[in-house]
Design an enzyme around this catalytic site. Structure first.
Site, PDB file in Angstrom:
ATOM      1  N   THR A 100       0.856  -1.192   0.000  1.00  0.00           N
ATOM      2  CA  THR A 100       0.000   0.000   0.000  1.00  0.00           C
ATOM      3  C   THR A 100       0.889   1.238   0.000  1.00  0.00           C
ATOM      4  O   THR A 100       2.049   1.180   0.400  1.00  0.00           O
ATOM      5  CB  THR A 100      -0.882   0.038   1.258  1.00  0.00           C
ATOM      6  OG1 THR A 100      -0.002  -0.002   2.383  1.00  0.00           O
ATOM      7  CG2 THR A 100      -1.815  -1.151   1.309  1.00  0.00           C
ATOM      8  N   GLU A 118      -5.992  -3.091  -1.344  1.00  0.00           N
ATOM      9  CA  GLU A 118      -6.486  -4.178  -0.487  1.00  0.00           C
ATOM     10  C   GLU A 118      -7.692  -4.895  -1.087  1.00  0.00           C
ATOM     11  O   GLU A 118      -8.100  -5.937  -0.598  1.00  0.00           O
ATOM     12  CB  GLU A 118      -6.878  -3.619   0.895  1.00  0.00           C
ATOM     13  CG  GLU A 118      -5.714  -3.206   1.764  1.00  0.00           C
ATOM     14  CD  GLU A 118      -5.313  -1.758   1.561  1.00  0.00           C
ATOM     15  OE1 GLU A 118      -5.545  -1.220   0.455  1.00  0.00           O
ATOM     16  OE2 GLU A 118      -4.760  -1.160   2.500  1.00  0.00           O
ATOM     17  N   LYS A 152     -12.918  18.860   9.631  1.00  0.00           N
ATOM     18  CA  LYS A 152     -13.900  18.883  10.714  1.00  0.00           C
ATOM     19  C   LYS A 152     -14.077  20.333  11.159  1.00  0.00           C
ATOM     20  O   LYS A 152     -13.238  20.876  11.856  1.00  0.00           O
ATOM     21  CB  LYS A 152     -13.443  17.975  11.842  1.00  0.00           C
ATOM     22  CG  LYS A 152     -13.486  16.536  11.361  1.00  0.00           C
ATOM     23  CD  LYS A 152     -13.115  15.512  12.386  1.00  0.00           C
ATOM     24  CE  LYS A 152     -13.311  14.133  11.772  1.00  0.00           C
ATOM     25  NZ  LYS A 152     -12.215  13.218  11.962  1.00  0.00           N
ATOM     26  N   TRP A 157     -18.673  17.733   9.127  1.00  0.00           N
ATOM     27  CA  TRP A 157     -17.649  17.311   8.185  1.00  0.00           C
ATOM     28  C   TRP A 157     -17.785  18.023   6.837  1.00  0.00           C
ATOM     29  O   TRP A 157     -18.888  18.113   6.283  1.00  0.00           O
ATOM     30  CB  TRP A 157     -17.735  15.793   7.948  1.00  0.00           C
ATOM     31  CG  TRP A 157     -17.293  14.980   9.116  1.00  0.00           C
ATOM     32  CD1 TRP A 157     -16.926  15.447  10.348  1.00  0.00           C
ATOM     33  CD2 TRP A 157     -17.191  13.560   9.180  1.00  0.00           C
ATOM     34  NE1 TRP A 157     -16.599  14.394  11.164  1.00  0.00           N
ATOM     35  CE2 TRP A 157     -16.755  13.225  10.481  1.00  0.00           C
ATOM     36  CE3 TRP A 157     -17.415  12.524   8.282  1.00  0.00           C
ATOM     37  CZ2 TRP A 157     -16.528  11.913  10.893  1.00  0.00           C
ATOM     38  CZ3 TRP A 157     -17.204  11.211   8.684  1.00  0.00           C
ATOM     39  CH2 TRP A 157     -16.770  10.917   9.980  1.00  0.00           C
TER      40      TRP A 157
HETATM   41  P1  AMP Z   1      -4.737   2.690  -3.447  1.00  0.00           P
HETATM   42  O1  AMP Z   1      -4.728   1.483  -2.611  1.00  0.00           O
HETATM   43  O2  AMP Z   1      -3.409   3.351  -3.564  1.00  0.00           O
HETATM   44  O3  AMP Z   1      -5.359   2.429  -4.777  1.00  0.00           O
HETATM   45  O4  AMP Z   1      -5.641   3.764  -2.725  1.00  0.00           O
HETATM   46  C1  AMP Z   1      -6.981   3.505  -2.404  1.00  0.00           C
HETATM   47  C2  AMP Z   1      -7.684   4.755  -2.021  1.00  0.00           C
HETATM   48  O5  AMP Z   1      -7.757   5.665  -3.131  1.00  0.00           O
HETATM   49  C3  AMP Z   1      -9.116   4.556  -1.631  1.00  0.00           C
HETATM   50  O6  AMP Z   1      -9.254   4.087  -0.315  1.00  0.00           O
HETATM   51  C4  AMP Z   1      -9.695   5.946  -1.833  1.00  0.00           C
HETATM   52  O7  AMP Z   1      -9.385   6.803  -0.743  1.00  0.00           O
HETATM   53  C5  AMP Z   1      -8.938   6.442  -3.037  1.00  0.00           C
HETATM   54  N1  AMP Z   1      -9.750   6.258  -4.234  1.00  0.00           N
HETATM   55  C6  AMP Z   1      -9.660   5.278  -5.156  1.00  0.00           C
HETATM   56  N2  AMP Z   1     -10.569   5.463  -6.135  1.00  0.00           N
HETATM   57  C7  AMP Z   1     -11.260   6.582  -5.831  1.00  0.00           C
HETATM   58  C8  AMP Z   1     -12.343   7.303  -6.434  1.00  0.00           C
HETATM   59  N3  AMP Z   1     -12.886   6.911  -7.577  1.00  0.00           N
HETATM   60  N4  AMP Z   1     -12.791   8.404  -5.810  1.00  0.00           N
HETATM   61  C9  AMP Z   1     -12.250   8.826  -4.651  1.00  0.00           C
HETATM   62  N5  AMP Z   1     -11.236   8.200  -4.042  1.00  0.00           N
HETATM   63  C10 AMP Z   1     -10.745   7.098  -4.611  1.00  0.00           C
END
Ligand code: AMP
Length: 551
Positions: free
Chosen positions: A185, A330, A444, A449
């Site tokens: 991650t 994940e 916040k 929010w």
């Molecule tokens: P990653 O594991 O690096 O792909 O990051 C995942 C995170 O990216 C998610 O938990 C979201 O916070 C953000 N994310 C992924 N797709 C979107 C989306 N379409 N809109 C908003 N946030 C997103």
């Protein structure tokens, strides 16, 4: 009583076997790191992947051993991918956008034994090498006899490494729950954590991703996976394309507007997938050069929220369908997709656009709900915000080596088996989910929010704005108030008042940022998302005019 059907273990080698048997001549076209376009086919790719397996076995790699790559999307990368997975080794994609020290930390944590990398990453790998504790074999993606002079021990050129090897290694024949891939991650807080996919979890996820209301791919499609293989399996495209026999176009290192446009047109691409930053660059290029997209039908946009300006540009100006998707490493990574059902047929254009800005509905196999801070379920009314929890067969249970355990049973799940995504969202009565923020980015203000993402998406459409970010800044009365940070388009100097006027009426009045700051470039993280941590650091002493007035 058990069913009486065959034991056909769902291992990923079968995906490439299938492509080679049924779509042997379908092409995989790559922009090589050296520059020229190179072409191969599923038939040849399988043979060469088998040669990789032979080379890996020769290096002593077996079931469960980790094989790392530090590479852009190319056919060679796919050969190593399937060559490793086929023998039950774990393909670990390293992210070259991280700092060399971070990459070395991750490689050591993973216990990588072999490292295959693009020629351009040689300086990074040489810098990392003294820190690498487990890597025994270095392979550079290069032609025969073209290994560069290097300080790396026993560096071998990829084509020398696999040359003359027989394609005889047996693939598969292990349990479908065997680990197949490892991806860390982004680790914006704490150390990165390893997500360990299994053959079964990736296979189920690929079936789901290929579905009509997901990517909807067939053998008639030509796919440009811009999203890197090191970013959550290129969102499953490296499995789905061979599964259905779609032609693949691999962009290599060049992801700028012009390079992407050239590939889209010259290879007649019908579907592509990338994070919004890539589409912002393509959009700019199309506008500057007045170019048209003649074959592209659909783009999958995810990784961060789709900015409204990009959605409108594709759907209104270029005639390309946008599928907004949400997910995370994940989740293999797909969590939701925003495709329209028959109930949406009657929507007028503006309502459709509004709906498409949501992240969408879960495909079968993903369960999702929102809860409050005490863990109580919240209503699906499209208004109530809550922490977004997920469950399913392609979602992490435990991080590699047990990191990030939240529970007495050592898993990263709650007592009922739900995984907390760290996102905050609403879900409406039809199941459309809308991310309102990352739990840690939500602003916040006076106990309520404010969604930073929602303001950013609108601000990025304001005149003269190239990119926009919103962070919470200390305020003596409200705790936090939003600060809007703007990266202007090259050569333009947008005006504070005009930007705020642009937001007027599009967001609740009390969400209006208290101030606007301008930066040359908004920092992006290793997966192309806005790096809020860096912005918060830059603006940690920022004093809002409204804060001064309140003191
Ligand atoms: P990653 O594991 O690096 O792909 O990051 C995942 C995170 O990216 C998610 O938990 C979201 O916070 C953000 N994310 C992924 N797709 C979107 C989306 N379409 N809109 C908003 N946030 C997103």
């Amino acid at each position: 009583m058990l069913g009486l059907m065959q034991d056909w273990s769902m291992t990923l080698d079968k995906v490439l076997d299938h492509a080679a048997m049924n779509h042997a001549r379908r092409e995989i076209v790559s922009r090589s790191i050296e520059g020229p376009i190179v072409r191969t086919t599923y038939g040849d790719l399988r043979t060469r992947a088998k040669q990789v397996s032979h080379a890996l076995v020769h290096c002593g790699v077996g079931i469960g051993d980790r094989v790392a790559t530090l590479a852009w999307n190319t056919a060679r990368h796919m050969e190593v991918w399937f060559g490793a997975m086929g023998i039950g080794a774990v393909l670990h994609t390293l992210n070259p956008r991280l700092m060399p020290e971070q990459i070395a930390w991750i490689a050591n944590h993973a216990g990588d034994e072999v490292l295959c990398f693009d020629l351009t990453f040689l300086p990074i790998v040489e810098k990392m090498a003294p820190l690498l504790e487990t890597v025994k074999h270095y392979v550079v993606f290069a032609d025969r006899g073209a290994a560069p002079k290097s300080t790396l021990p026993n560096l071998v050129a990829y084509e020398d490494w696999i040359a003359d090897r027989p394609a005889i290694v047996t693939w598969g024949q292990f349990d479908e729950n065997t680990a197949a891939g490892l991806c860390y991650t982004s680790g914006t807080t704490g150390n990165p954590k390893g997500v360990l996919y299994s053959h079964r979890s990736n296979m189920i996820h690929a079936f789901v991703a290929s579905g009509g209301d997901a990517f909807g791919l067939t053998s008639r499609d030509t796919v440009l996976p811009i999203v890197p293989m090191f970013h959550a399996n290129a969102w499953a495209l490296t499995f789905v394309c061979p599964m259905v026999g779609a032609k693949m176009v691999m962009p290599g290192a060049k992801l700028d507007g012009q390079s992407v446009y050239e590939l889209l047109e010259s290879e007649k691409v019908t579907l592509s997938a990338a994070v919004p930053t890539v589409w912002l660059m393509l959009n700019q290029y199309l506008r500057d050069t007045k170019s048209k997209l003649t074959t592209l039908k659909k783009v999958i946009i995810g990784g961060s929220a789709v900015p409204e300006a990009i959605l409108r540009a594709f759907e209104e100006d270029f005639g390309v369908e946008v599928v907004h998707a949400w997910g995370m490493t994940e989740m293999s990574p797909m969590g939701t997709l925003c495709t329209m059902g028959p109930e949406e047929d009657g929507l007028d254009h503006e309502s459709r656009i509004k709906l498409k800005l949501k992240q969408g509905r879960t495909p079968f196999t993903v369960e999702m709900k929102i809860v409050d801070d005490a863990g109580k379920d919240l209503p699906r009314d499209g208004k109530t915000f809550g922490r977004l929890l997920v469950r399913g067969p392609s979602i992490t249970k435990v991080y590699f080596k047990g990191d990030g355990a939240r529970n007495a049973n050592g898993t990263a799940l709650d007592e009922d088996g739900w995984f907390d995504t760290g996102d905050v969202a609403t879900i409406d009565a039809k199941g459309f989910m809308n991310i309102t923020d990352r739990a840690k980015d939500v602003i916040k203000s006076g106990g309520e929010w404010i969604s930073s993402i929602e303001i950013e998406n609108i601000a990025v459409g304001a005149p003269g704005v190239a990119n926009a970010a919103v962070i919470g800044v200390y305020h003596p009365k409200w705790d936090e108030r939003p600060l809007l940070i703007i990266q202007p388009k090259p050569g333009e100097t947008p005006d504070k008042a005009a930007i705020l006027a642009f937001l007027d009426g599009k967001i609740a009045k009390w969400w209006t940022p208290d101030d606007v700051a301008f930066v040359e470039a908004i920092p992006l993280g290793a997966t192309g998302k806005i790096n809020k941590l860096a912005l918060r650091e830059t603006f940690k002493d920022y004093r809002l005019p409204s804060a001064q007035a309140a003191e």
